[in-house]
Design an enzyme around this catalytic site. Structure first.
Site, mmCIF file in Angstrom:
data_model
loop_
_atom_site.group_PDB
_atom_site.id
_atom_site.type_symbol
_atom_site.label_atom_id
_atom_site.label_comp_id
_atom_site.label_asym_id
_atom_site.label_seq_id
_atom_site.Cartn_x
_atom_site.Cartn_y
_atom_site.Cartn_z
ATOM 1 C CB SER A 173 57.088 75.110 37.864
ATOM 2 O OG SER A 173 57.026 76.492 37.644
HETATM 3 N N1 LIG Z 1 60.307 85.570 36.225
HETATM 4 C C1 LIG Z 1 59.628 84.319 36.027
HETATM 5 C C2 LIG Z 1 60.495 83.215 36.598
HETATM 6 C C3 LIG Z 1 60.011 81.842 36.262
HETATM 7 C C4 LIG Z 1 60.964 80.796 36.770
HETATM 8 O O1 LIG Z 1 61.976 81.114 37.422
HETATM 9 N N2 LIG Z 1 60.678 79.539 36.479
HETATM 10 C C5 LIG Z 1 61.556 78.465 36.872
HETATM 11 C C6 LIG Z 1 60.758 77.268 37.303
HETATM 12 S S1 LIG Z 1 59.731 77.682 38.698
HETATM 13 C C7 LIG Z 1 62.411 78.143 35.655
HETATM 14 O O2 LIG Z 1 62.154 77.193 34.954
HETATM 15 N N3 LIG Z 1 63.389 78.993 35.419
HETATM 16 C C8 LIG Z 1 64.314 78.872 34.338
HETATM 17 C C9 LIG Z 1 65.109 80.148 34.192
HETATM 18 O O3 LIG Z 1 64.778 81.142 34.853
HETATM 19 O O4 LIG Z 1 66.055 80.148 33.401
HETATM 20 C C10 LIG Z 1 58.246 84.359 36.699
HETATM 21 O O5 LIG Z 1 57.992 85.294 37.480
HETATM 22 O O6 LIG Z 1 57.414 83.490 36.438
#
Ligand SMILES: N[C@@H](CCC(=O)N[C@@H](CS)C(=O)NCC(=O)O)C(=O)O
Length: 228
Positions: free
Chosen positions: A13
């Site tokens: 991730s």
């Molecule tokens: N807005 C969040 C996004 C996090 C994200 O997109 N994580 C991914 C893995 S790197 C995920 O599992 N996303 C699932 C989703 O957005 O539904 C951040 O800035 O951390």
């Protein structure tokens, strides 16, 4: 009772690597507010399947927007060196099982230093640590383990106990409602617990924990921006 942050991560991730670094950077300040942080390995692929979610990059519109958001996140966190490897998306069962074993057998600093190295190997050096030989060489390169210990870690990645442990961690967050990573389960000083998702929700977390914070407040023209 102090506060506690359980942080669930997979080295696959991008936002996980950002959250990991950010929490490590702020750990002393958090400790000053009587809040401790614990990291737990999970399998993001299993979270997606179990929750019925799909990785954001698999939906064209989200993938397109993700380029902007990803670049902004890297800049904001001074982590411009990170980028997706060409073997993305990696199937991270091996390194995540290794981390389960390491957490149990080489806790605290060694565990966290190894995780930091896994993130860098994946996101800076683009070493495919899902390949056993590459994983073993990254572990050896940390100089945290003897040859025998590296062998034991590699062996553990094929053992039922550590396969089950990774599954159990993953199921635990699915039961909490996880649909992606980074995922956090946070308890405040009153003993109230809540989930948080993403590396961009720390201001909400600090609020929940009763920690004073400042960040997105607009600074009057001409005044310097405080360092993160
Ligand atoms: N807005 C969040 C996004 C996090 C994200 O997109 N994580 C991914 C893995 S790197 C995920 O599992 N996303 C699932 C989703 O957005 O539904 C951040 O800035 O951390």
């Amino acid at each position: 009772m102090g506060g506690h942050i359980d942080c669930y991560l997979d080295c696959a991730s991008f936002y996980g690597t950002i959250a990991f670094n950010y929490l490590l950077k702020n750990r002393k300040l958090l400790a000053g507010h009587d809040v401790d942080v614990e990291f737990h390995p999970v399998f993001l692929g299993g979270i997606n399947v179990g929750s019925g979610n799909k990785p954001p990059w698999s939906l064209p519109a989200k993938a397109k927007y993700g380029q902007f958001d990803g670049d902004r996140a890297k800049k904001y966190h001074n982590m411009e060196k990170i980028s997706a490897p060409d073997f993305f998306p990696p199937l991270t069962l091996l390194p995540q099982r290794a981390l389960c074993f390491i957490k149990a057998n080489h806790p605290n600093t060694t565990f966290e230093k190894t995780w930091a190295r896994f993130f860098d190997a994946m996101w800076i050096d683009h070493i495919n640590i899902t390949v056993p030989a590459d994983l073993a060489s990254v572990l050896a390169g940390t100089k945290l383990y003897s040859e025998q210990e590296v062998e034991a870690i590699m062996k553990a990645t094929q053992e039922k106990e550590w396969k089950d442990k990774l599954l159990a961690n993953t199921q635990k967050v699915l039961d909490q409602g996880a649909f992606g990573a980074p995922w956090f389960w946070v308890r405040n000083a009153e003993g109230v617990e809540e989930p948080f998702f993403g590396s961009d929700r720390f201001h909400f977390m600090w609020e929940f924990l009763g920690i004073p914070w400042q960040d997105i407040a607009i600074i009057p023209k001409g005044e310097a921006k405080p360092k993160l």
